[in-house]
Design a protein around this motif. Structure first.
Motif, PDB file in Angstrom:
ATOM      1  N   VAL A  96      -1.027  15.872   9.131  1.00 36.84           N
ATOM      2  CA  VAL A  96       0.166  16.037   9.969  1.00 36.84           C
ATOM      3  C   VAL A  96      -0.171  15.737  11.424  1.00 36.84           C
ATOM      4  N   LEU A  97      -1.332  16.183  11.870  1.00 39.26           N
ATOM      5  CA  LEU A  97      -1.755  15.899  13.236  1.00 39.26           C
ATOM      6  C   LEU A  97      -1.997  14.413  13.446  1.00 39.26           C
ATOM      7  N   THR A  98      -2.460  13.732  12.408  1.00 34.99           N
ATOM      8  CA  THR A  98      -2.744  12.298  12.491  1.00 34.99           C
ATOM      9  C   THR A  98      -1.472  11.461  12.470  1.00 34.99           C
ATOM     10  N   ASP A  99      -0.527  11.832  11.611  1.00 35.47           N
ATOM     11  CA  ASP A  99       0.708  11.045  11.487  1.00 35.47           C
ATOM     12  C   ASP A  99       1.882  11.932  11.068  1.00 35.47           C
ATOM     13  N   PRO A 100       2.518  12.586  12.024  1.00 39.12           N
ATOM     14  CA  PRO A 100       3.638  13.471  11.688  1.00 39.12           C
ATOM     15  C   PRO A 100       4.872  12.746  11.155  1.00 39.12           C
ATOM     16  N   ASP A 101       4.916  11.421  11.272  1.00 38.84           N
ATOM     17  CA  ASP A 101       6.031  10.676  10.692  1.00 38.84           C
ATOM     18  C   ASP A 101       5.873  10.523   9.178  1.00 38.84           C
ATOM     19  N   ASP A 119       5.916   7.490   1.834  1.00 39.11           N
ATOM     20  CA  ASP A 119       4.762   7.129   1.006  1.00 39.11           C
ATOM     21  C   ASP A 119       4.333   5.677   1.163  1.00 39.11           C
ATOM     22  N   THR A 120       5.105   4.906   1.928  1.00 40.64           N
ATOM     23  CA  THR A 120       4.754   3.516   2.195  1.00 40.64           C
ATOM     24  C   THR A 120       4.694   3.294   3.704  1.00 40.64           C
ATOM     25  N   PRO A 121       3.503   2.987   4.239  1.00 40.82           N
ATOM     26  CA  PRO A 121       3.407   2.732   5.682  1.00 40.82           C
ATOM     27  C   PRO A 121       4.303   1.574   6.098  1.00 40.82           C
ATOM     28  N   ALA A 122       5.040   1.784   7.187  1.00 35.34           N
ATOM     29  CA  ALA A 122       6.050   0.817   7.627  1.00 35.34           C
ATOM     30  C   ALA A 122       5.464  -0.431   8.272  1.00 35.34           C
ATOM     31  N   ASP A 123       4.285  -0.293   8.901  1.00 36.30           N
ATOM     32  CA  ASP A 123       3.693  -1.429   9.600  1.00 36.30           C
ATOM     33  C   ASP A 123       2.178  -1.225   9.696  1.00 36.30           C
ATOM     34  N   ASP A 124       1.508  -2.126  10.374  1.00 33.75           N
ATOM     35  CA  ASP A 124       0.039  -2.055  10.462  1.00 33.75           C
ATOM     36  C   ASP A 124      -0.448  -0.793  11.161  1.00 33.75           C
ATOM     37  N   GLU A 125       0.274  -0.353  12.184  1.00 34.37           N
ATOM     38  CA  GLU A 125      -0.121   0.871  12.892  1.00 34.37           C
ATOM     39  C   GLU A 125       0.030   2.093  11.989  1.00 34.37           C
ATOM     40  N   ALA A 126       1.098   2.144  11.216  1.00 33.35           N
ATOM     41  CA  ALA A 126       1.303   3.244  10.277  1.00 33.35           C
ATOM     42  C   ALA A 126       0.227   3.233   9.195  1.00 33.35           C
ATOM     43  N   LEU A 127      -0.160   2.062   8.747  1.00 33.35           N
ATOM     44  CA  LEU A 127      -1.228   1.946   7.758  1.00 33.35           C
ATOM     45  C   LEU A 127      -2.546   2.433   8.347  1.00 33.35           C
ATOM     46  N   LYS A 128      -2.805   2.105   9.587  1.00 35.93           N
ATOM     47  CA  LYS A 128      -4.020   2.561  10.260  1.00 35.93           C
ATOM     48  C   LYS A 128      -4.047   4.093  10.337  1.00 35.93           C
ATOM     49  N   ARG A 129      -2.923   4.701  10.685  1.00 29.68           N
ATOM     50  CA  ARG A 129      -2.845   6.164  10.743  1.00 29.68           C
ATOM     51  C   ARG A 129      -3.038   6.768   9.356  1.00 29.68           C
ATOM     52  N   THR A 140       0.833  -1.189   0.000  1.00 32.28           N
ATOM     53  CA  THR A 140       0.000   0.000   0.000  1.00 32.28           C
ATOM     54  C   THR A 140       0.873   1.247   0.000  1.00 32.28           C
ATOM     55  N   THR A 141       0.527   2.209  -0.836  1.00 33.24           N
ATOM     56  CA  THR A 141       1.243   3.478  -0.852  1.00 33.24           C
ATOM     57  C   THR A 141       0.258   4.616  -0.630  1.00 33.24           C
ATOM     58  N   ILE A 142       0.764   5.688  -0.056  1.00 33.67           N
ATOM     59  CA  ILE A 142      -0.019   6.892   0.167  1.00 33.67           C
ATOM     60  C   ILE A 142       0.172   7.797  -1.040  1.00 33.67           C
ATOM     61  N   VAL A 143      -0.931   8.320  -1.552  1.00 32.78           N
ATOM     62  CA  VAL A 143      -0.900   9.222  -2.695  1.00 32.78           C
ATOM     63  C   VAL A 143      -1.460  10.562  -2.244  1.00 32.78           C
ATOM     64  N   ALA A 144      -0.734  11.627  -2.550  1.00 26.92           N
ATOM     65  CA  ALA A 144      -1.178  12.976  -2.190  1.00 26.92           C
ATOM     66  C   ALA A 144      -1.336  13.810  -3.450  1.00 26.92           C
ATOM     67  N   ASP A 145      -2.497  14.423  -3.601  1.00 22.32           N
ATOM     68  CA  ASP A 145      -2.780  15.326  -4.709  1.00 22.32           C
ATOM     69  C   ASP A 145      -2.612  16.749  -4.185  1.00 22.32           C
ATOM     70  N   VAL A 146      -1.427  17.298  -4.379  1.00 22.83           N
ATOM     71  CA  VAL A 146      -1.102  18.617  -3.846  1.00 22.83           C
ATOM     72  C   VAL A 146      -2.030  19.687  -4.432  1.00 22.83           C
ATOM     73  N   GLY A 147      -2.484  19.489  -5.653  1.00 25.14           N
ATOM     74  CA  GLY A 147      -3.393  20.444  -6.287  1.00 25.14           C
ATOM     75  C   GLY A 147      -4.746  20.549  -5.593  1.00 25.14           C
TER      76      GLY A 147
END
Length: 66
Positions: free
Chosen positions: A18-23, A39-49, A2-9
């Motif tokens: 940032v408040l949810t996951d500052p890492d 852009d890739t959550p490191a573990d299950d907790e990071a994926l949850k965040r 799973t990867t995180i995708v951000a649409d800056v536009g």
């Protein structure tokens, strides 16, 4: 993987991610828009965040891709 995708536009710079996951997220000093630190959550907790950040993003600028 799973990867995180951000649409800056679409980002309005509310900073909820940032408040949810500052890492994984930061904000640009120029305009306050999202900056991905990881852009890739490191573990299950990071994926949850990351899922929480996607769900609460007011501009729907964040998504997860498989």
């Amino acid at each position: 993987m799973t990867t995180i995708v951000a649409d800056v536009g679409r980002c309005v710079g509310s900073g909820q991610c940032v408040l949810t996951d500052p890492d994984a997220f930061d904000q640009s000093e120029e305009d306050g828009t999202v900056v991905l630190l990881q852009d890739t959550p490191a573990d299950d907790e990071a994926l949850k965040r990351a899922r929480t950040a996607v769900d609460i993003c007011p501009s729907r600028a964040l998504s997860l891709a498989e």
